[in-house]
Design a protein around this motif. Structure first.
Motif, PDB file in Angstrom:
ATOM      1  N   ASN A 189       0.751  -1.382   0.073  1.00 50.22           N
ATOM      2  CA  ASN A 189      -0.332  -0.123  -0.158  1.00 50.22           C
ATOM      3  C   ASN A 189       1.080   1.406  -0.340  1.00 50.22           C
ATOM      4  O   ASN A 189       0.895   2.571  -0.502  1.00 50.22           O
ATOM      5  CB  ASN A 189      -1.056  -0.101   1.177  1.00 50.22           C
ATOM      6  N   SER A 202       2.219   2.336  -3.539  1.00 47.77           N
ATOM      7  CA  SER A 202       1.114   2.412  -4.500  1.00 47.77           C
ATOM      8  C   SER A 202       0.887   3.280  -4.013  1.00 47.77           C
ATOM      9  O   SER A 202       0.061   4.367  -5.135  1.00 47.77           O
ATOM     10  CB  SER A 202       0.078   1.207  -4.657  1.00 47.77           C
ATOM     11  N   GLN A 203       0.443   3.626  -3.290  1.00 47.60           N
ATOM     12  CA  GLN A 203      -0.156   5.377  -2.178  1.00 47.60           C
ATOM     13  C   GLN A 203       1.005   6.667  -2.919  1.00 47.60           C
ATOM     14  O   GLN A 203       0.377   7.082  -3.406  1.00 47.60           O
ATOM     15  CB  GLN A 203      -0.419   4.533  -0.986  1.00 47.60           C
ATOM     16  N   ILE A 262       2.731   6.619  -5.051  1.00 49.10           N
ATOM     17  CA  ILE A 262       2.599   6.344  -7.129  1.00 49.10           C
ATOM     18  C   ILE A 262       1.303   6.954  -7.376  1.00 49.10           C
ATOM     19  O   ILE A 262       1.673   7.464  -8.612  1.00 49.10           O
ATOM     20  CB  ILE A 262       2.938   4.492  -7.486  1.00 49.10           C
ATOM     21  N   ARG A 263       0.218   6.269  -6.853  1.00 46.99           N
ATOM     22  CA  ARG A 263      -0.855   7.292  -7.163  1.00 46.99           C
ATOM     23  C   ARG A 263      -0.838   8.799  -6.684  1.00 46.99           C
ATOM     24  O   ARG A 263      -1.351   9.921  -7.654  1.00 46.99           O
ATOM     25  CB  ARG A 263      -2.555   6.780  -5.943  1.00 46.99           C
ATOM     26  N   GLN A 264      -0.060   9.096  -5.173  1.00 48.16           N
ATOM     27  CA  GLN A 264       0.406  11.110  -4.451  1.00 48.16           C
ATOM     28  C   GLN A 264       0.759  12.119  -5.832  1.00 48.16           C
ATOM     29  O   GLN A 264       0.151  12.499  -6.537  1.00 48.16           O
ATOM     30  CB  GLN A 264       0.698  11.080  -4.037  1.00 48.16           C
ATOM     31  N   PHE A 319       1.453  10.670  -9.415  1.00 47.85           N
ATOM     32  CA  PHE A 319       0.657  11.162 -10.372  1.00 47.85           C
ATOM     33  C   PHE A 319      -0.437  12.638 -10.665  1.00 47.85           C
ATOM     34  O   PHE A 319      -1.338  13.139 -11.164  1.00 47.85           O
ATOM     35  CB  PHE A 319      -0.052  10.390 -10.896  1.00 47.85           C
ATOM     36  N   ILE A 320      -1.462  12.191  -8.794  1.00 48.30           N
ATOM     37  CA  ILE A 320      -2.227  13.564  -8.679  1.00 48.30           C
ATOM     38  C   ILE A 320      -1.349  14.886  -8.835  1.00 48.30           C
ATOM     39  O   ILE A 320      -1.842  16.150  -9.534  1.00 48.30           O
ATOM     40  CB  ILE A 320      -2.600  12.998  -7.759  1.00 48.30           C
ATOM     41  N   PRO A 369       0.520  14.815 -13.617  1.00 49.03           N
ATOM     42  CA  PRO A 369      -0.408  14.380 -14.108  1.00 49.03           C
ATOM     43  C   PRO A 369       0.287  14.003 -15.609  1.00 49.03           C
ATOM     44  O   PRO A 369       0.001  12.683 -16.039  1.00 49.03           O
ATOM     45  CB  PRO A 369      -1.430  15.082 -14.200  1.00 49.03           C
ATOM     46  N   TYR A 408       8.133   8.446 -10.804  1.00 54.00           N
ATOM     47  CA  TYR A 408       7.334   8.346  -9.688  1.00 54.00           C
ATOM     48  C   TYR A 408       7.891   7.132  -8.891  1.00 54.00           C
ATOM     49  O   TYR A 408       7.394   7.101  -7.723  1.00 54.00           O
ATOM     50  CB  TYR A 408       6.457   8.018 -10.211  1.00 54.00           C
TER      51      TYR A 408
END
Length: 284
Positions: A237, A240-241, A243-245, A247-248, A251, A259
């Motif tokens: 988690n 992955s989190q 990486i998610r942040q 891209f936020i 973008p 990343y």
């Protein structure tokens, strides 16, 4: 250094009252991050992969990366195959260079669990490879192994002692109320059962379902004989989190080298926190 068997690492951990953290890794970056954390923490380390990750990346690729990490590290590193039910895959991983394997035959009756585990122990002893087994059933989800809460069974202390005597297995994961995945509420750990098992069993014990257990409960488990703690979901988690942040915040970026930097940092930070909790910092 070369990859080492986890057996002496865990024997020392139990004798000295701490636990070595085993981190489930799924990418090269995750592997690098936990190794870097162990180096800075001066902690022994167990790299761990699920059967699904072996199928995804290949045992030889994983072992090769782990061997490079060990050759460059100044702390001892073991490579463990977690929750495997396939004897042939266990052999393949040992041939590739894994120094620890888990034969999980906990879903079978006691005698069959003994038979399957002993078959692995007999091979592993000749190769100086640690073997882990499970008694009872740890609840939750691990790859394609799903154990409903109603089906989770706690380990019987007398069976634990008999199991070790009949198999010679050097490490044991007794089910004591923890679960794989993230807990919904606090786990209901049976500390009295763990204490009884630890009195009857001298080998290092393994705490499965380490993600999200409150610190005080982890440390109580360690004080009662748990010498290895598995961390999987929280590490995945964190990776992955991050990486998610990224891209936020960025973008339009498409460069993995960018990343993966925060992803590695998130894993490294979490790994260090788990090492602190388990008391394995400055043990090398």
């Amino acid at each position: 250094m070369e990859l080492v068997s986890s057996t002496p690492l865990l024997v020392e951990a139990r004798a000295r009252g701490y636990a070595v953290v085993a981190f489930n890794i799924h990418t090269l970056e995750m592997l690098q991050a936990v190794v870097e954390a162990a180096e800075t923490a001066r902690s022994p380390l167990i790299l761990q992969t699920t059967v699904g990750t072996v199928h995804h990346l290949g045992a030889e690729y994983i072992a090769a990366a782990a061997k490079v990490a060990a050759s460059q590290a100044t702390v001892p590193i073991a490579l463990h195959l977690d929750h495997c039910q396939d004897f042939d895959l266990i052999l393949k991983c040992m041939r590739a260079g894994y120094t620890s394997v888990m034969m999980d035959a906990s879903m079978y009756p006691f005698a069959e669990n003994v038979r399957r585990t002993k078959a692995v122990v007999d091979v592993a002893q000749a190769l100086n490879v640690n073997v882990e087994a499970e008694l009872g059933k740890v609840g939750g989800v691990e790859d394609n192994i799903v154990v409903d809460e109603a089906d989770a069974l706690l380990a019987d202390p007398a069976e634990c002692a008999a199991f070790i005597e009949q198999t010679g297995v050097p490490t044991l994961a007794p089910a004591i109320g923890t679960a794989h995945g993230i807990y919904h509420g606090e786990p209901k750990i049976d500390f009295a059962r763990l204490e009884q098992i630890a009195r009857m069993v001298e080998v290092p014990l393994v705490l499965h379902g380490g993600s999200g257990i409150p610190t005080a409960q982890v440390q109580r488990c360690i004080a009662l004989g748990m010498a290895k703690m598995n961390v999987a979901t929280e590490l995945k988690n964190a990776f992955s989190q991050a990486i998610r942040q990224f891209f936020i915040d960025h973008p339009s970026s498409l460069d993995p080298r960018q990343y993966m930097v925060p992803a590695k940092a998130g894993v490294k930070q979490l790994a260090r926190e788990k090492m602190e909790i388990c008391g394995c910092v400055n043990r090398v």
